[in-house]
Scaffold this motif. Structure first.
Motif, PDB file in Angstrom:
ATOM      1  N   GLN A 237       0.815  -1.217   0.000  1.00 10.39           N
ATOM      2  CA  GLN A 237       0.000   0.000   0.000  1.00 10.39           C
ATOM      3  C   GLN A 237       0.849   1.267   0.000  1.00 10.39           C
ATOM      4  O   GLN A 237       0.636   2.168  -0.815  1.00 10.39           O
ATOM      5  N   PHE A 238       1.838   1.359   0.898  1.00 15.76           N
ATOM      6  CA  PHE A 238       2.618   2.584   1.028  1.00 15.76           C
ATOM      7  C   PHE A 238       3.674   2.721  -0.073  1.00 15.76           C
ATOM      8  O   PHE A 238       3.813   3.784  -0.682  1.00 15.76           O
ATOM      9  N   VAL A 239       4.407   1.647  -0.327  1.00 14.70           N
ATOM     10  CA  VAL A 239       5.514   1.724  -1.281  1.00 14.70           C
ATOM     11  C   VAL A 239       5.037   1.561  -2.729  1.00 14.70           C
ATOM     12  O   VAL A 239       5.397   2.348  -3.602  1.00 14.70           O
ATOM     13  N   LEU A 240       4.226   0.546  -2.967  1.00  9.32           N
ATOM     14  CA  LEU A 240       3.831   0.210  -4.335  1.00  9.32           C
ATOM     15  C   LEU A 240       2.519   0.856  -4.762  1.00  9.32           C
ATOM     16  O   LEU A 240       2.111   0.715  -5.915  1.00  9.32           O
ATOM     17  N   GLN A 241       1.855   1.543  -3.816  1.00 11.83           N
ATOM     18  CA  GLN A 241       0.600   2.260  -4.115  1.00 11.83           C
ATOM     19  C   GLN A 241      -0.488   1.318  -4.648  1.00 11.83           C
ATOM     20  O   GLN A 241      -1.230   1.645  -5.581  1.00 11.83           O
ATOM     21  N   LYS A 242      -0.561   0.117  -4.091  1.00 12.09           N
ATOM     22  CA  LYS A 242      -1.559  -0.875  -4.507  1.00 12.09           C
ATOM     23  C   LYS A 242      -2.815  -0.762  -3.635  1.00 12.09           C
ATOM     24  O   LYS A 242      -2.804  -0.165  -2.565  1.00 12.09           O
ATOM     25  N   ASN A 243      -3.879  -1.369  -4.105  1.00 12.47           N
ATOM     26  CA  ASN A 243      -5.094  -1.523  -3.297  1.00 12.47           C
ATOM     27  C   ASN A 243      -4.963  -2.743  -2.390  1.00 12.47           C
ATOM     28  O   ASN A 243      -4.360  -3.755  -2.784  1.00 12.47           O
ATOM     29  N   ILE A 244      -5.519  -2.652  -1.203  1.00 14.57           N
ATOM     30  CA  ILE A 244      -5.525  -3.763  -0.246  1.00 14.57           C
ATOM     31  C   ILE A 244      -6.968  -4.068   0.145  1.00 14.57           C
ATOM     32  O   ILE A 244      -7.715  -3.173   0.545  1.00 14.57           O
ATOM     33  N   LEU A 245      -7.329  -5.348   0.047  1.00 12.62           N
ATOM     34  CA  LEU A 245      -8.710  -5.757   0.294  1.00 12.62           C
ATOM     35  C   LEU A 245      -8.731  -6.902   1.308  1.00 12.62           C
ATOM     36  O   LEU A 245      -8.056  -7.918   1.115  1.00 12.62           O
ATOM     37  N   PRO A 246      -9.478  -6.767   2.400  1.00 17.17           N
ATOM     38  CA  PRO A 246      -9.584  -7.868   3.383  1.00 17.17           C
ATOM     39  C   PRO A 246     -10.275  -9.091   2.757  1.00 17.17           C
ATOM     40  O   PRO A 246     -11.138  -8.959   1.882  1.00 17.17           O
ATOM     41  N   ILE A 247      -9.894 -10.278   3.233  1.00 20.80           N
ATOM     42  CA  ILE A 247     -10.487 -11.529   2.744  1.00 20.80           C
ATOM     43  C   ILE A 247     -11.181 -12.237   3.905  1.00 20.80           C
ATOM     44  O   ILE A 247     -10.646 -12.303   5.012  1.00 20.80           O
ATOM     45  N   GLN A 248     -12.366 -12.753   3.634  1.00 18.02           N
ATOM     46  CA  GLN A 248     -13.082 -13.569   4.616  1.00 18.02           C
ATOM     47  C   GLN A 248     -13.254 -14.980   4.053  1.00 18.02           C
ATOM     48  O   GLN A 248     -13.598 -15.145   2.875  1.00 18.02           O
ATOM     49  N   TYR A 249     -13.002 -15.977   4.894  1.00 12.35           N
ATOM     50  CA  TYR A 249     -13.174 -17.372   4.472  1.00 12.35           C
ATOM     51  C   TYR A 249     -14.561 -17.837   4.901  1.00 12.35           C
ATOM     52  O   TYR A 249     -14.820 -18.097   6.071  1.00 12.35           O
ATOM     53  N   ILE A 250     -15.491 -17.883   3.940  1.00 10.48           N
ATOM     54  CA  ILE A 250     -16.889 -18.233   4.220  1.00 10.48           C
ATOM     55  C   ILE A 250     -17.333 -19.383   3.314  1.00 10.48           C
ATOM     56  O   ILE A 250     -17.172 -19.317   2.092  1.00 10.48           O
ATOM     57  N   ASP A 251     -17.882 -20.450   3.930  1.00  9.97           N
ATOM     58  CA  ASP A 251     -18.400 -21.614   3.175  1.00  9.97           C
ATOM     59  C   ASP A 251     -17.364 -22.153   2.183  1.00  9.97           C
ATOM     60  O   ASP A 251     -17.637 -22.325   0.988  1.00  9.97           O
ATOM     61  N   ASP A 252     -16.172 -22.381   2.684  1.00  6.70           N
ATOM     62  CA  ASP A 252     -15.082 -22.967   1.887  1.00  6.70           C
ATOM     63  C   ASP A 252     -14.693 -22.111   0.689  1.00  6.70           C
ATOM     64  O   ASP A 252     -14.176 -22.616  -0.327  1.00  6.70           O
ATOM     65  N   SER A 253     -14.941 -20.809   0.754  1.00  8.36           N
ATOM     66  CA  SER A 253     -14.530 -19.928  -0.344  1.00  8.36           C
ATOM     67  C   SER A 253     -13.985 -18.621   0.237  1.00  8.36           C
ATOM     68  O   SER A 253     -14.316 -18.231   1.355  1.00  8.36           O
ATOM     69  N   CYS A 254     -13.147 -17.977  -0.555  1.00 11.20           N
ATOM     70  CA  CYS A 254     -12.518 -16.723  -0.139  1.00 11.20           C
ATOM     71  C   CYS A 254     -13.330 -15.548  -0.672  1.00 11.20           C
ATOM     72  O   CYS A 254     -13.325 -15.276  -1.884  1.00 11.20           O
ATOM     73  N   SER A 255     -14.026 -14.873   0.216  1.00 12.20           N
ATOM     74  CA  SER A 255     -14.930 -13.800  -0.193  1.00 12.20           C
ATOM     75  C   SER A 255     -14.357 -12.428   0.140  1.00 12.20           C
ATOM     76  O   SER A 255     -13.653 -12.248   1.143  1.00 12.20           O
ATOM     77  N   THR A 256     -14.679 -11.460  -0.720  1.00 16.18           N
ATOM     78  CA  THR A 256     -14.363 -10.059  -0.472  1.00 16.18           C
ATOM     79  C   THR A 256     -15.609  -9.242  -0.798  1.00 16.18           C
ATOM     80  O   THR A 256     -16.588  -9.774  -1.332  1.00 16.18           O
ATOM     81  N   CYS A 257     -15.574  -7.960  -0.528  1.00 21.06           N
ATOM     82  CA  CYS A 257     -16.739  -7.119  -0.793  1.00 21.06           C
ATOM     83  C   CYS A 257     -16.932  -6.822  -2.281  1.00 21.06           C
ATOM     84  O   CYS A 257     -17.922  -6.202  -2.663  1.00 21.06           O
ATOM     85  N   ILE A 258     -15.995  -7.299  -3.142  1.00 26.76           N
ATOM     86  CA  ILE A 258     -16.186  -7.106  -4.582  1.00 26.76           C
ATOM     87  C   ILE A 258     -16.301  -8.452  -5.318  1.00 26.76           C
ATOM     88  O   ILE A 258     -16.310  -8.487  -6.545  1.00 26.76           O
ATOM     89  N   GLY A 259     -16.381  -9.551  -4.566  1.00 28.93           N
ATOM     90  CA  GLY A 259     -16.556 -10.852  -5.191  1.00 28.93           C
ATOM     91  C   GLY A 259     -15.714 -11.934  -4.550  1.00 28.93           C
ATOM     92  O   GLY A 259     -15.014 -11.700  -3.555  1.00 28.93           O
ATOM     93  N   LYS A 260     -15.808 -13.157  -5.125  1.00 32.77           N
ATOM     94  CA  LYS A 260     -15.067 -14.305  -4.601  1.00 32.77           C
ATOM     95  C   LYS A 260     -13.756 -14.500  -5.359  1.00 32.77           C
ATOM     96  O   LYS A 260     -13.710 -14.389  -6.579  1.00 32.77           O
ATOM     97  N   LEU A 261     -12.705 -14.816  -4.592  1.00 36.75           N
ATOM     98  CA  LEU A 261     -11.397 -15.084  -5.174  1.00 36.75           C
ATOM     99  C   LEU A 261     -11.262 -16.552  -5.507  1.00 36.75           C
ATOM    100  O   LEU A 261     -11.695 -17.422  -4.737  1.00 36.75           O
ATOM    101  N   SER A 262     -10.625 -16.837  -6.653  1.00 36.64           N
ATOM    102  CA  SER A 262     -10.351 -18.227  -7.035  1.00 36.64           C
ATOM    103  C   SER A 262      -8.965 -18.611  -6.532  1.00 36.64           C
ATOM    104  O   SER A 262      -7.954 -18.444  -7.230  1.00 36.64           O
ATOM    105  N   VAL A 263      -8.918 -19.063  -5.289  1.00 37.04           N
ATOM    106  CA  VAL A 263      -7.648 -19.474  -4.685  1.00 37.04           C
ATOM    107  C   VAL A 263      -7.451 -20.960  -4.941  1.00 37.04           C
ATOM    108  O   VAL A 263      -8.389 -21.754  -4.741  1.00 37.04           O
TER     109      VAL A 263
END
Length: 352
Positions: A237-263
């Protein structure tokens, strides 16, 4: 390559108390001969304090500092600054107002033939010889900074400390001096430590960068390694100026507020895992019931950078110039499926 400077297990605080308000915590790094090292971090993280400890202006509470293999600081011993043979360039230049350029550069050096010859060479190298009879109030910011650098290098020191030397200069002068710094140091066979709060500056010219946060080194590596393998979300975030998004592990999937991640199924994440991604990896769209609200819109020549917020979560998105969203508008955020997303601290590449 020989080691110019070593910092081992360095701790420091200004007032000893039971709360242990450490300004620096367990600092460890080395500087090789000929290297330009960056100390990068936000205001108040301990960068200038570390520089002052290396210069000998402060005695560390714990740990030690070595110069060419010899201890110059620990909690029992402090070699005085003038005996360290370390040059210092201050943020405000600290030129003597009653001395002209020549006398400022020659201040503190032996007035023998060799020293005078070196001083003249430095003035020519830094393109300020024609100003040698001027006084500090007759110089521009860029010229003053060159004089300060010449004075730091004049005694023949092989190590120079630079405390945010370019921060008060205009963009063009700053860019020019920044690009010249490495070649000047190389011509003088000198190493340097550059304190800055500008990630672009540190990554652009430094051989290695130490990133500080709240008195602790978060990562110490080459710029290339830092970009390729950031150690944590603060670096992202500070050095590379990237976005950081929290991840929640719900029902065997990785969810965020913008969708599910394919991990990948063979990879595991923790409750502290976050998703890191570029500003061009998401798009925003108008939506009356959207979770996000536009709070800023910045023009960047060939695109806009929008900042949107959902409760305390802020994201930045690069959008085309025909985007019609305005500050205060409700919107939704969508991941661009072709883009890569990185899960930290596991360094797992994935997509939405």
């Amino acid at each position: 390559m020989s080691t110019e400077l070593e910092v081992h297990n360095l701790w420091h605080e200004f007032k000893s108390n039971k709360n242990n308000n450490w300004v620096l915590k367990d600092i460890n790094f080395t500087l090789k001969a000929g290297e330009l090292i960056g100390l990068l971090g936000p205001s108040g993280c301990g960068k200038t304090t570390l520089l002052r400890l290396i210069a000998g202006f402060e005695k560390p509470k714990c740990g030690l500092i070595k110069r060419n293999g010899q201890i110059i600081s620990n909690n029992h011993y402090l070699l005085s600054p003038e005996r360290r043979q370390i040059g210092m360039v201050f943020q405000d230049y600290a030129l003597f107002p009653h001395l002209n350029v020549w006398d400022n550069v020659c201040f503190g050096i032996n007035k023998n033939e060799k020293s005078i010859k070196r001083a003249k060479w430095l003035l020519n190298l830094l393109d300020i010889y024609e100003f040698k009879n001027r006084y500090p109030h007759e110089l521009s910011g860029g010229q003053s900074q060159r004089v300060a650098l010449a004075r730091a290098l004049a005694p023949g020191t092989s190590l120079v400390l630079l405390d945010e030397p370019f921060c008060s200069l205009d963009v063009e002068v700053r860019s020019r001096l920044r690009s010249e710094l490495s070649s000047v140091l190389k011509s003088c066979s000198a190493s340097a430590i550059l304190v800055t709060h500008d990630p672009h500056e540190a990554l652009a010219i430094c051989d290695r960068v130490a990133v500080l946060r709240s008195g602790e080194i978060q990562q110490y590596s080459t710029p290339f390694e830092m970009v390729l393998n950031p150690s944590n979300d603060f670096i992202g975030q500070f050095v590379l100026q990237k976005n950081i998004l929290p991840i929640q592990y719900i029902d065997d999937s990785c969810s965020t507020c913008i969708g599910k991640l394919s991990v990948p199924s063979d990879m595991s994440i923790s409750s502290k895992s976050v998703c890191m991604f570029d500003q061009n990896a998401i798009r925003i769209k108008p939506c009356l019931n959207g979770l996000f609200t536009v709070i800023s819109k910045e023009y960047r020549i060939n695109h806009y950078v929008y900042t949107v917020i959902n409760e305390s979560l802020k994201l930045k998105s690069e959008m085309s110039l025909d985007t019609s969203l305005s500050i205060g508008d409700k919107c939704k955020v969508e991941a661009i499926h072709e883009k890569n997303f990185l899960v930290l601290p596991q360094n797992i590449k994935c997509k939405f």
